[in-house]
Each structure stands twice: as structure tokens, then as C-alpha cells.
Design a protein around this motif. Structure first.
Motif, PDB file in Angstrom:
ATOM      1  N   SER A 272      13.751  14.685   0.708  1.00  0.00           N
ATOM      2  CA  SER A 272      13.515  14.091  -0.610  1.00  0.00           C
ATOM      3  C   SER A 272      12.053  13.728  -0.724  1.00  0.00           C
ATOM      4  N   PRO A 273      11.497  13.870  -1.931  1.00  0.00           N
ATOM      5  CA  PRO A 273      10.188  13.253  -2.149  1.00  0.00           C
ATOM      6  C   PRO A 273      10.346  11.744  -1.982  1.00  0.00           C
ATOM      7  N   ALA A 274       9.309  11.096  -1.541  1.00  0.00           N
ATOM      8  CA  ALA A 274       9.396   9.646  -1.335  1.00  0.00           C
ATOM      9  C   ALA A 274       8.010   9.033  -1.428  1.00  0.00           C
ATOM     10  N   ASN A 275       7.997   7.769  -1.713  1.00  0.00           N
ATOM     11  CA  ASN A 275       6.767   6.980  -1.796  1.00  0.00           C
ATOM     12  C   ASN A 275       6.902   5.818  -0.810  1.00  0.00           C
ATOM     13  N   PRO A 276       6.531   6.057   0.456  1.00  0.00           N
ATOM     14  CA  PRO A 276       6.675   5.001   1.464  1.00  0.00           C
ATOM     15  C   PRO A 276       5.691   3.865   1.167  1.00  0.00           C
ATOM     16  N   ILE A 277       6.197   2.639   1.237  1.00  0.00           N
ATOM     17  CA  ILE A 277       5.380   1.473   0.890  1.00  0.00           C
ATOM     18  C   ILE A 277       5.170   0.610   2.138  1.00  0.00           C
ATOM     19  N   ALA A 278       3.918   0.472   2.530  1.00  0.00           N
ATOM     20  CA  ALA A 278       3.562  -0.463   3.611  1.00  0.00           C
ATOM     21  C   ALA A 278       3.294  -1.822   2.983  1.00  0.00           C
ATOM     22  N   LEU A 279       3.784  -2.870   3.623  1.00  0.00           N
ATOM     23  CA  LEU A 279       3.557  -4.211   3.076  1.00  0.00           C
ATOM     24  C   LEU A 279       2.918  -5.069   4.153  1.00  0.00           C
TER      25      LEU A 279
ATOM     26  N   THR B 271       8.692   0.497   4.114  1.00  0.00           N
ATOM     27  CA  THR B 271       9.946   0.834   3.440  1.00  0.00           C
ATOM     28  C   THR B 271       9.859   2.264   2.927  1.00  0.00           C
ATOM     29  N   VAL B 272      10.782   3.093   3.390  1.00  0.00           N
ATOM     30  CA  VAL B 272      10.871   4.482   2.923  1.00  0.00           C
ATOM     31  C   VAL B 272      12.205   4.595   2.178  1.00  0.00           C
ATOM     32  N   ALA B 273      12.142   4.913   0.899  1.00  0.00           N
ATOM     33  CA  ALA B 273      13.357   4.927   0.079  1.00  0.00           C
ATOM     34  C   ALA B 273      13.520   6.292  -0.584  1.00  0.00           C
TER      35      ALA B 273
ATOM     36  N   MET C 250       1.783  12.903   4.074  1.00  0.00           N
ATOM     37  CA  MET C 250       1.501  11.551   3.605  1.00  0.00           C
ATOM     38  C   MET C 250       0.041  11.398   3.192  1.00  0.00           C
ATOM     39  N   ASN C 251      -0.202  10.358   2.457  1.00  0.00           N
ATOM     40  CA  ASN C 251      -1.553   9.880   2.182  1.00  0.00           C
ATOM     41  C   ASN C 251      -1.744   8.622   3.025  1.00  0.00           C
ATOM     42  N   LEU C 252      -2.561   8.725   4.049  1.00  0.00           N
ATOM     43  CA  LEU C 252      -2.782   7.559   4.920  1.00  0.00           C
ATOM     44  C   LEU C 252      -4.183   7.003   4.753  1.00  0.00           C
TER      45      LEU C 252
ATOM     46  N   VAL D 298       0.857  -1.191   0.000  1.00  0.00           N
ATOM     47  CA  VAL D 298       0.000   0.000   0.000  1.00  0.00           C
ATOM     48  C   VAL D 298       0.890   1.237   0.000  1.00  0.00           C
ATOM     49  N   SER D 299       0.665   2.118  -0.962  1.00  0.00           N
ATOM     50  CA  SER D 299       1.418   3.370  -1.014  1.00  0.00           C
ATOM     51  C   SER D 299       0.937   4.329   0.063  1.00  0.00           C
TER      52      SER D 299
END
Lengths: 314, 314, 314, 314
Positions: free
Chosen positions: D306-313, D294-296, D274-276, D53-54
Motif C-alpha cells: 500500500s502507499p503510505a505516509n509514515p509519520i515520525a513523532l 506510525t505507519v498506517a 521513503m523520503n528521509l 515529520v513525514s
């Protein structure tokens, strides 16, 4: 034989040539105060042929040896496919347009320097604090939009490269003696309110031999030794075909000495990186080195200069 | 009472007013062919006061109601902390400078449109293919660097807002009858090679009432009905204080009709989004609406226009 | 001895390996359809050490031999002078921040290619028209925000440079035989849903010897001869430490053949310009070449890819 | 009833919660020192469904009420006309690509803040001088590329909006009592090394009601009153669906108090905007609020985030 000033001489110039307070404590225009309506009238009176000549280099997006920041041009929309697109789509697209972006300061783009561009001992021209030129707000004083009405005056080209019959070398400074020799050879005399253009041939060499990096490979320029001469003559604005400081720098503890003396002490606005090649020919063919010159910087808020296309009119 | 052309009339104009081939099949300059040395001489001869007036709006980074793309100014270096920095650090920093970026087309920045900006039926001015204006290479023809030597000619202001004693309304087009009434009131006649400036008061209204979006809120402009008049008079370049097309568009199947007829059919270069407020006052106070005008676009490679600061000189 | 396909063979691949319609006519995800929850579960199960390794090169603003467009970083505000500023001024300034800009496609930035990045015969993946990727609107289909939830799967490194004990040469393609030899040497087998990473050592060479321009100086890559192998094995995404096509191009009438076959025919998403140096060491030291890999592109609207920092987790 | 700290209380927090020196005088990582391999292992062990999930908002070029700087996307090349172009031209054009540009700090883009983003009393985290974050060089310390290997740990969502059954109001701060109530309601406990995500519903409201400007219209956030709780629990990174400070600011002489205490005193890295929303649903539907995260961030040199697209798994 010209005498090169010592570092201490240059430091002394910062006081001796200072225009701080000369036009009042609120002044931001510096030597452009010297251009009065009568100078513009006299400049217009020089127009006898009706022939304009650009003094600007082209602005290209190429990376070359003298690029510090690559200029940008990206299309917002193009014309491609409009011949085959549907009528609805054609209407929707309207005009082609582009984003342009650049760092005009540097070594390739013809541009005006406002006094806010340079600092000495924590100060800018007229004694203002360096802290008035901020990362967030930009140049809150002494910005280029002071020139919104442009600079129109008599332009005088002193063609030192033509005088010497060669391009000036890396590290070679134009000295006051060169300026006076050029005046004599050309039969012209620089006076109050003039925009003085000095040709070293550097841009002609770039065209012939390709780009070189001014800091790594060296560059000619007007030597700071000319600063007293500029002040004495009442030069209102100075433009050359280089970045306006000799490289390698002869005064390592001062850095770009001409920028410092001109912009900070004198409030003398500069035009860097001009193209004086066509102008040189236009002058030589007419045996006339004075002309009407119009410099119209963009009306950019809070910036320390502007790209510009100075137009000489004969 | 002025007659508004029908959509078919406008379509017919595209042929009837066409300058394709008029200056040869290789021509890219369009109506700027009409400006000859004699016009520049005559323009210079108009200078009697030595007073310059900018016709440009300021370029600001603010987002306003009429912003499509926000102009950028980011400092590459500032003056902050140079008073407290070590001497070594001061030398290292040298000048303040900035990155500037903008999409000059749109509704806020004073800029020149080259013929490559607009298309009709898959063609640009002089019958070239729309596919010569590409996303990658930009305007490979009819680009703004054709004007590297600037445009210098007689400028004539027709102050329609002053004539009517009011700002023109949203959607209101300046008609040929208005131009002739202004000529009569002002005692001036537009002729071949002139740069015609038309004031609707739109920018004055923006200053007084704040920004509005031209497409959402409407905008006045010279009506395309004036195009035959422009051609008959030999107008070389047209500038107004709007984006140069009436909004909402009266011809929905054509879109920006004046852009289309002027740029594509006539090769008539435009100046959009001028500031004619100070010029209006300068003319009125002198009772004189003709002056020397210098337009010096940046020498941008492969672009469909350029920001510019046109300078009127009285 | 590996057989290099002829140009006709490559053209035939465009049909033979096509995934058009395989996941329905509306599909835009291409081979990323192959990554299912079970693959992510299996990937997570590979985590035994808790050690993450970046597969991204740094993004720097330097101009180097492999720069096409210089990345930008300009500060919106800095920290300078906040120690000496007044309390009011400190509050006004708040955080330091920056503008960043880049063209991530090219030869230096680690980035994801979406299928919209490439064309063949007027089409993009799944038979859509090239005209859906527009100058104004960008990639209206097959854009990178399809990957908003990231790509998480098993990553497998085939370390061909380690296998050969040398950096691959300019123009040298990794062949299917090399992949199988690496599999054998490493004791791993690429399977459906894997993100395959192939190391040629090109980035290691760049670090050791400095930047070179891939087009002028040549570059290794996976050869298009591997495309059938990728399809047979069910590779979901392919990343290498080069720009993902052999240079000079072996098929001059096709251009970047691997991009064309992968993106257009197969819908196989690519990661260009990776840094696989630390990953190579992490794998070798563990004698293990499979790991959990998370690729999280930015959620950019309408773009043909995104810079990314793929993270391997051991 | 929660007690709101006074301004003096917040000033005292800057000392009381300080992590300066805690991980050595050279430390730049701050609270990310708390994430150890065991935390990543534990995070990976949470993956049971294989569903990602983004937590990122989309990045769009639109100007909206919450835009400070408009993000840019300009195509370097498009697909238009490639169907009708000559084969030679098609080869010449190759891929579509774009320039992207943005100021990621602000109120719309999901991004990571590094400690270099904020200042107090002339200092950044661990007592370094503010003058190390310069206009020219950027963040010479405490920059985002410290996170080149990403941040991987257990993510915990405390869904305060769900707890309260409503979006939090403008100016409403999440208090420690809210966090504990959410823990209790959700059956989860935040612990050392966790990435804590707090949902106020602000982005859900934006989706439902449209954008508003956080400074003009107010915004909820975690209140600085939570900072002691964050430290006590060993939170390694904090992300919310707002810009991470209550607006209007409750402590006018401090400004963004949470930024100041978190970034400067604690070295607690933040994720803003964020978008939660999808994460909230993913958690609620599973009755589980802990997941692998994961935040990359991009490996950007010398930037304060930095812009980032944190991914919850899951």
C-alpha cells in the motif's frame, strides 16, 4: 425436435471441430482465414442504399445489474468557465479531453474476443500454451491487433427472435434447427467467410425491461449445439446480442461451452453483447438480411479483444 | 508562393468559414451533414480489390517521448498456471481479460475529435456555450456518440510527403498549394462529402527515427491556411498523421488554430495521429488515391472523441 | 428539547462561524492551526496500553448499494505459475504488484476532506475563488498535501449510538445536546485541538444489515446544528462513521450543510465514512474515550482529500 | 573490510534466516510479530517535542525518468464556473472530487511491501504457494490489510549518508559495518521490534540532481549482506530511501536479493522509496535518532502492499 448434445458430445466437438493446424502450425487468425478479398468485394457489392447501421451498444459509466466492472470517464479538462477566464488562461487550457477506462469483456460492452481469451486443458487455439497469456505481458499471441486491418465481409443476420415472435428466454439456446428455420424464413443462406449475427432479442428486452445479470438471472445465446453447423458453413466470425453462452451453463464441467469450442478449438472469433435491434429493423424493412459489415477493433497491443462498433452498410 | 495568413486573417476565418446555423440551430453534426447515402454508395463502388488497410497506429502502454498520459492495460485474469491448476480452479477462472484505459487525445493515439473538444470565445460549434462540456457530466452536446453509425464515405489521400519526396519538417505547414499540387500529381480531386487524409510523413519519421514530443520538438500539420480550401471543397472530415496543428504554433494568441477554425467554426470533425504509411504504399502501388473509408468510433457517452481504427478498403 | 436551526440560521452560521482571516489571509490549514506541539505531547501521554485500533473501513472492489465509483485493483503481475516457470522466467517476473484506483469521496471509503472539496457562493475556505480548483490542475490550493506531516492529536470518541443504545436512524442528526449527554455519560470533555469522532452506529448497521445508499435510503450524521459547538470547543478535525451530512438533506437550498459550514466557513477538515466499531469497543472496555490519534493522508499533489487509515493508540 | 557474500552465501541465507514456522504455521505477519504493546508504549514515551515529520515523498502525476507507471489524478468535478453558475446548478454539483490511480510498487511512491509481493522457488513467506497470489483475486494471503491497525513502534534512523558525508553511489550497498558505524556515531542501538530506517541520500540526490532510473542508472540500497544483522537485532520492519535493492543487481541469478531474503525467508516487511531528508534534519538537529513511528497503510483488500505516509513523532 432438436437434440441437445451431452457433455461428452461437447468434449468430442473440441476434437472433431478443431482447426488446429488447418492453416499451418503458426496460424493465429483461425476462421478469419476464411475471409478473402473476394468476400470483401462481394460484401461491397451489397451496398445499394448507402445507409449505415451501428451494431454497438452505447458505453456508459452507469452501474447497472449487468455491470461487472464499471466503465470510467473522467475529464482531463472541461469547458467550464472558459467564457469568463482570462485570455491567457483560455490559451493555456486548450481542448477538453477525458480519460476512459473499461473492462470490455463481460456483459455490457460490445466487443471482439480474440482466441487468447479462452483456454481448454492448458491450451489456446492452435495448441499454444495458456502460459503465453500472462499477467504482466498480456496476450503475447493471438491478440486482437491481428485484426488491425479490420474484418470486412458479408454480414448475415439470422433473426431468431423475429422468427419466434418473442425474446428468447433465460437459459434458452438457439439450436441449428432455429438457424435453418431463420434462413428459410428470411430467404438467405450462410456461407463461407460470412460474419454471422444471431439475434435472440436479449438486448431489446434489456431496453424494454431494464438490465438483468446474465449469470444470476440467466441469458439466452447460440447453443454450442450450433458449433458443427458454424464449421460446416464456414462462418468466419460470430456475433450475438448476448455474452455468447447460454446461462445457466448447461455443461457445468465445461463452463462457457460455446466460448471454449469456438475460441479454443475452432479459432472462431466472437463479438459479444451486440445491439442488433436497429439492424433487425433495417433488415426487416428491406426484406434483406445480408449486408456489408465492417468490424474495426482498436489496435490494442497484447489484449484478448477490443471494444468495437461494427457498422452494417446497406 | 503561398501566402501565410496573419493572425487577424485567422480570426476573420472564424466568421468567414463559420457553419453555425448552416444546418439549423440544433445541428451538432457539422460537416458530417455533407456525407449522404449517395457518397457511401460511391465509396462502396470504389472497392475493386477487396483489400483493407488500417489507418491506425498501435496503442501501446509504453512511455515514449510523445506520451502525455500513459495508456493502461492490466489483466483481470491471465492464462498462467491453467495447465497445472485443478479442474475446479480452471472452471472458476474462465477467460483471460483486461482493463484498458487511456487519454486518447494527445499525440500518440489515432482518434476522432468531436466538436465539443474545442472552444473559442466561450463557445463551441454552432454557438453553444462552453459550459455544456462539464467536468462532471462530460460533453453533454456534440459528443462522439453522434457518430454511432460510423462515418463511411470516399477517402482521399493527398500524399504531400510523397509529392515532396521527404518528411515535412517541424513547424512546416501543408499549404493549399501543396494540396492542389498533390491532387494534380495524383490525378484526383477532393469533393463534397470526402474524408480527406493528408500525409506529412510524420509517423513514418517516428518509425524510422523514434518518438519526439510534438510541442517540444515541433510537428508539421495541415496549416490553418487550408481551412478555406477545406470549406470550398466540402471536406466532411479531415485526418492527418500528426496531431493536426503545426507546432510551434504560428499564432500564439490563438493556439491550435486549425483545431479552432475546424472544430469550433466549421464543425469539421478531425482524426488525429493517423498512421498513413501503409495507406501511402497501398495507394502508390495502385496509382489510386481514392478508396472506401470506414471510421467507426466507439459509442462512448458524453465524450469529446474516441480512439478509432479507420479502415480503407480498396 | 433541541432546536433545529432554520435555513436562514444556517446561512447566518456561514458568517458567524467563519474562520476566514483568523489565521491570516494566506492560511490554508483552517482549524488544524489549533493542533500545536503541546496537543501532540498530551496525546502521546495518553498511551498506556500500547494497543492500536484502526478507524478505517476496508477498501474493496465490490459493487455494493453504496458504491458511486467502483474501486479498482488489477494485478500488474501475479504469482501464478512461478513454481513451474523456468528460472529465467522467474527472474524476469520479479514481484507481484497491482494497479489500484478509486474515487475516495463518496460513501464507502474512509477519507479526509480538504477545504478545497467544498464551495459556497463561488468561494472556498478563507475567501479564495472556486476557480482555483480546476479540472486540469486539480486543487491548486487547500489540497491534502498540506497535511503531509499528518494530523496527530488527542482523539475523543463521543459514542452517541452507545448513549442511545441504538443505531441512529436515516435522517436523524446528532444534536449538540447529544454531544453533551455523551460527554457527561463518558466523563470526557472535548477541548481545543481535539480530533472529535462521533459514532452514529451507521457502519455497525451496514455490517449487520448490509449496504444501503445514503442518498436513496437516508443516513444519520452530525447535524449542522453542532457547528457552533464545534467552533466553541475548538475542534480541530471532525470524523464520523457516515458521509458527514444528514440525508435526506434538511436544507434543500444549501445541500450538504455540514460540509459547507465546516469546510468553507470554518476550514474544519473532515474524515468521512470511518469505521468506529472496534474503537467503540476499545473505549468501552477501558471506560476511556480519549486516546492518541494519528491521521496520515497520502501526500497526494493537488487533491481535495485522501483515503486514510486513522490509528487510535491506547 | 566488509566481506560481500557470494551468491551461494545468499542462497544459504534463505534457509539460515528463515522465519518459516517461527510464529506457527498459520502466521502471515512475519517480523511484525516482534512489535508488542511494550514497544508501542516505549515509542510513545519518546515523544518529547510534539513535532511530526513525514517520511513520504509526494505522489505526483508527472512522468519522470524513474516512472514505470504514471500515477493518475482526474477530477470527477472541479470548482470552475461555480461562481457564475445558477443556484440550481451549484446545488447539483456539490463537492469537487477526483479519481486517483497508481501502481505504488516501483521506484517513486513511498509504500509498504507485504510478504505476498515476492517469491522464491515457488513459495512466499512461511512456505505458502506462489499460486495464492492470483491475477484475478490478488493476494489471497499475506496481504497488506493484515496491517489494518497500523505499525506503531520505535523508529530508528541510521543515517549512513550523513556518516559518510555523501550520497551513496549507484550500485553501492550499505553493509553491516556501516550500520554499526552509524549506531556508534549516533549513539543509538537497534533492537527488537524497531522499525529501522536507513538513509543512503538517494532521494536527496534526486531532489538536487533530478530523477534517474534505478535500473538503468543504478541505485544504492541496504546490501543483502545486512540481512543476518537485521535478524539478529530483531528488526520488525525495514525502510529506506531507495527501492530496497542495490542496482545493478550483484546476484543476477537471484535478482532483488534483499527483497527475496527479507520478504520470502524472513517475513520482514519493507518500506520502499521513503523520503528521509526532513527526518535526517530533524534527527541531526536534536542529536537523537530514535522516535515514535506510525505507519498506517490503507486497508486495501488482497493487495501486496500500500502507499503510505509514515509519520515520525519527536
Amino acid at each position: 425436435m432438436p437434440t441437445t448434445p451431452t457433455e461428452q458430445d461437447v468434449i468430442r466437438m473440441l476434437d472433431a471441430l478443431s482447426n488446429w493446424g488447418r492453416w499451418g502450425k503458426d496460424d493465429q487468425l483461425g476462421t478469419l482465414n476464411l475471409v478473402q478479398p473476394k468476400h470483401r468485394l462481394a460484401a461491397a457489392a451489397l451496398v445499394t442504399d448507402g445507409v449505415p447501421v451501428s451494431c454497438s451498444r452505447p458505453i456508459s459509466t452507469e452501474i447497472t445489474a449487468d455491470t461487472t466492472f464499471q466503465p470510467l470517464r473522467f475529464m482531463v479538462d472541461s469547458g467550464e468557465g472558459r467564457d469568463t477566464a482570462s485570455p491567457a488562461r483560455r490559451l493555456e487550457r486548450r481542448g477538453a479531453s477525458e480519460f476512459i477506462g473499461m473492462v470490455f469483456h463481460g456483459y455490457t460492452i460490445t466487443h471482439v474476443d480474440s482466441p487468447a481469451h479462452y483456454f481448454w486443458d492448458g491450451k489456446i487455439y492452435n495448441g499454444r500454451s495458456c502460459n503465453l497469456v500472462t499477467a504482466r505481458e498480456g496476450a503475447t499471441v493471438e491478440a486482437v491487433d491481428l485484426l488491425k486491418d479490420g474484418v470486412v465481409s458479408r454480414g448475415v443476420l439470422l433473426d431468431v427472435a423475429a422468427l419466434k415472435g418473442r425474446w428468447l428466454d433465460s437459459g434458452e439456446g438457439v439450436m441449428p434447427e432455429d438457424l435453418e428455420a431463420a434462413e428459410k424464413a428470411q430467404g438467405v443462406r450462410v456461407g463461407e467467410g460470412d460474419i454471422l449475427l444471431i439475434r435472440t432479442g436479449y438486448y431489446g428486452r434489456r431496453r424494454a425491461e431494464g438490465p438483468r445479470h446474465p449469470l444470476k438471472d440467466g441469458s439466452p445465446a447460440a447453443h454450442v449445439a450450433c458449433a458443427p453447423w458454424f464449421r460446416e458453413r464456414g462462418v468466419a466470425m460470430l456475433g450475438t446480442d448476448t455474452h455468447n453462452d447460454v446461462s445457466p451453463v448447461p455443461y457445468p464441467n465445461i463452463g462457457n461451452a460455446l466460448h471454449t469450442v469456438a475460441l479454443v478449438a475452432m479459432g472462431l472469433w466472437l463479438i459479444d453483447n451486440m445491439n442488433l435491434e436497429e439492424l433487425s429493423q433495417a433488415c426487416a424493412s428491406r426484406r434483406r438480411w445480408a449486408f456489408m459489415l465492417t468490424v474495426a477493433p482498436l489496435v490494442l497491443r497484447a489484449t484478448t479483444g477490443s471494444p468495437a462498433n461494427p457498422i452494417a452498410l446497406f
